[in-house]
Design a protein around this motif. Sequence first.
Motif, short mmCIF file in Angstrom:
data_model
loop_
_atom_site.label_atom_id
_atom_site.label_comp_id
_atom_site.label_asym_id
_atom_site.label_seq_id
_atom_site.Cartn_x
_atom_site.Cartn_y
_atom_site.Cartn_z
N ARG A 1 0.81 -1.21 0.00
CA ARG A 1 0.00 0.00 0.00
C ARG A 1 0.85 1.28 0.00
N PRO A 2 1.95 1.36 0.75
CA PRO A 2 2.80 2.56 0.61
C PRO A 2 3.38 2.72 -0.79
N ALA A 3 3.58 1.61 -1.50
CA ALA A 3 4.08 1.73 -2.88
C ALA A 3 3.04 2.40 -3.77
N PHE A 4 1.78 2.08 -3.57
CA PHE A 4 0.73 2.76 -4.32
C PHE A 4 0.70 4.24 -3.96
N ALA A 5 0.87 4.54 -2.67
CA ALA A 5 0.89 5.94 -2.24
C ALA A 5 2.04 6.69 -2.91
N LEU A 6 3.19 6.01 -3.10
CA LEU A 6 4.35 6.64 -3.73
C LEU A 6 4.02 7.00 -5.18
N VAL A 7 3.36 6.09 -5.91
CA VAL A 7 3.01 6.36 -7.31
C VAL A 7 1.96 7.47 -7.39
N LEU A 8 1.00 7.48 -6.46
CA LEU A 8 -0.03 8.50 -6.49
C LEU A 8 0.54 9.88 -6.19
N LYS A 9 1.46 9.95 -5.23
CA LYS A 9 2.03 11.25 -4.85
C LYS A 9 3.09 11.70 -5.85
N TYR A 10 3.88 10.75 -6.38
CA TYR A 10 4.97 11.09 -7.30
C TYR A 10 4.84 10.22 -8.55
N PRO A 11 3.91 10.57 -9.45
CA PRO A 11 3.66 9.73 -10.63
C PRO A 11 4.87 9.58 -11.55
N ASP A 12 5.89 10.47 -11.43
CA ASP A 12 7.07 10.38 -12.28
C ASP A 12 8.17 9.50 -11.68
N VAL A 13 7.91 8.85 -10.55
CA VAL A 13 8.92 7.99 -9.95
C VAL A 13 9.33 6.92 -10.96
N ASP A 14 10.64 6.67 -11.09
CA ASP A 14 11.09 5.69 -12.09
C ASP A 14 10.96 4.27 -11.54
N ASP A 15 11.02 3.31 -12.44
CA ASP A 15 10.80 1.91 -12.05
C ASP A 15 11.85 1.38 -11.08
N PRO A 16 13.15 1.67 -11.26
CA PRO A 16 14.12 1.16 -10.28
C PRO A 16 13.86 1.67 -8.86
N THR A 17 13.49 2.95 -8.74
CA THR A 17 13.19 3.49 -7.41
C THR A 17 11.96 2.82 -6.83
N LEU A 18 10.94 2.63 -7.66
CA LEU A 18 9.71 1.99 -7.19
C LEU A 18 9.98 0.53 -6.80
N ALA A 19 10.78 -0.18 -7.61
CA ALA A 19 11.10 -1.56 -7.28
C ALA A 19 11.87 -1.65 -5.97
N GLY A 20 12.80 -0.72 -5.77
CA GLY A 20 13.53 -0.70 -4.51
C GLY A 20 12.61 -0.44 -3.33
N ALA A 21 11.63 0.43 -3.53
CA ALA A 21 10.67 0.71 -2.46
C ALA A 21 9.86 -0.54 -2.11
N VAL A 22 9.41 -1.26 -3.14
CA VAL A 22 8.64 -2.48 -2.89
C VAL A 22 9.49 -3.50 -2.13
N LEU A 23 10.73 -3.67 -2.56
CA LEU A 23 11.60 -4.64 -1.90
C LEU A 23 11.84 -4.25 -0.44
N ARG A 24 12.06 -2.97 -0.19
CA ARG A 24 12.28 -2.52 1.20
C ARG A 24 11.03 -2.72 2.04
N LEU A 25 9.87 -2.52 1.45
CA LEU A 25 8.63 -2.70 2.20
C LEU A 25 8.38 -4.17 2.52
N GLN A 26 8.74 -5.07 1.58
CA GLN A 26 8.52 -6.49 1.80
C GLN A 26 9.52 -7.08 2.79
N LEU A 27 10.76 -6.65 2.70
CA LEU A 27 11.80 -7.24 3.55
C LEU A 27 12.12 -6.38 4.76
#
Length: 504
Positions: free
Chosen positions: A376-402
């Motif tokens: 859910r925070p990853a969705f919030a990141l895309v909603l707040k910053y729609p220009d976030v690039d895929d590597p940054t978003l992938a890193g966010a997802v990994l940090r949230l999961q682990l």
Amino acid sequence: MANGRFGEHFPPSSGNGFVSVGDLLDASCRFGLPHFQRGHVWHRDSVSRLLESLMWDTPCGSIILWQPEGPIDDFGEPVREWGTNGLEYLVVDGQQRLTALRDALRSPVPWAVNLAAVPQFRALADGQPPRRLRSRPLFVPVPAVPVRVAPAPEVSPARQRAYDADVRDLVRLTAIDESGTSAWPEHYAHWRRSGVGENLWRRMVDGLRAIPNRHMQVVVKQGTSLSEIVQLYNRINSSGVAVRAEERAFAAMVGFEPGAAAWLRECFASAHGYSAAAAAQVDHNALLKRERERRFGFPLFVRTYAQAAGHHMDLDTSDLDYISGLAWEDAWMRAPQARADILDDSRVAIARVANVVGRRLGCDDFRFVPAAEPLRPAFALVLKYPDVDDPTLAGAVLRLQLGPLGGGPTDPPTRTRDIRSSNTLGEAVSALPTLPSRERLLASLTACRSMQSPWVSVLYWYERSRGAHDYGVDHDAALRAAAAPHTEHIVPFSLLHPIFDDLD
């Protein structure tokens, strides 16, 4: 609410039929509970939802009563709180609703409408737009008047102020019954200048005053043995499946959002790699399936819609009960552009997160995602910053999961709020949990001894990224042949642990 006459239309002449709430409550002093009945388990929020259903004349199920053959005291006992006027019936189904109605409408403890639960009314009192509200029950018991504290002759000013704040937005049901729309609190005085507020209040008052005359179906079982009644009771309480918050919210969406059904199919298609034509052929039940796509399916989609709604309407809530209510429908009708943006942005957020989870993190089957809530925070990141690039978003997802391995729970609601309140993408990313060290990750993963451990999913996830299929069974041909669909997830850990030897 005013009392009706004692059970005037109870029981129904045919034994089964519809009885008004007032007559049902009048007759409840003749009801008891069978010895096998469970205790009262409803919370106040459940009472509030029942009253709201009756206010809007929504069907509330049936009451099943039993008249056993032989002395009724052998099979059950009266309910002290309901009073007693000679036990005649035992309640097989409906105890929670009857207790709730007596508590709210006949108890010495008064109940009230909580105007602070309705954003339009709260805005009228504050003179501000209806936003930054937390979810509240619409109906609540009125707090007890603060008692005098001996030896002081009066209640302390602090306690009095606290009590005044607690009751400030409450309108007692008895006051509505007696005064109708005139029961409005003084600090809402300028409500008359708002047609929306006045019309909604009148609708509510009409519904509240009609509650004693709403009808509920009553079924009376006569000549039925104890064993048959117990079987009936067990069937009633074991076969039903509670409606989830996501299902209630989506049902409300279908009622006021013309594009809800198409939006759901588009989300499903973008998340799971379906073409638009293929998604159109997916059965409705498959779209709403609770299990197979539970990690990245219907419940997550609806919650993402709620997040997008909170983002665009500047609401400090993404509560699904809010999406299900009249207040949200009213706010939605007032913002046509936001409506389209909520649908579009929630769909894009789902597609973006699904893409990085599937392609960049190697989780091509979303059953392998260790947990859905940290997404859910990853969705919030895309909603707040729609220009976030895929590597940054992938890193966010990994940090949230682990993240839990890196130092405690990820606390998705707090992370989501931090992202929404951030001023820059860098500030938002810094609010995410840190990744665990390689040593800590390996220690946690290799210590798994139960299939229920969330880290088992991490093992599967990593193995999937190595090109394995069906939970690693292609390590061994004999094992693969023996792995039936219902046991494909049972894999010896000795086959899984070695794949982490070259983890970097």
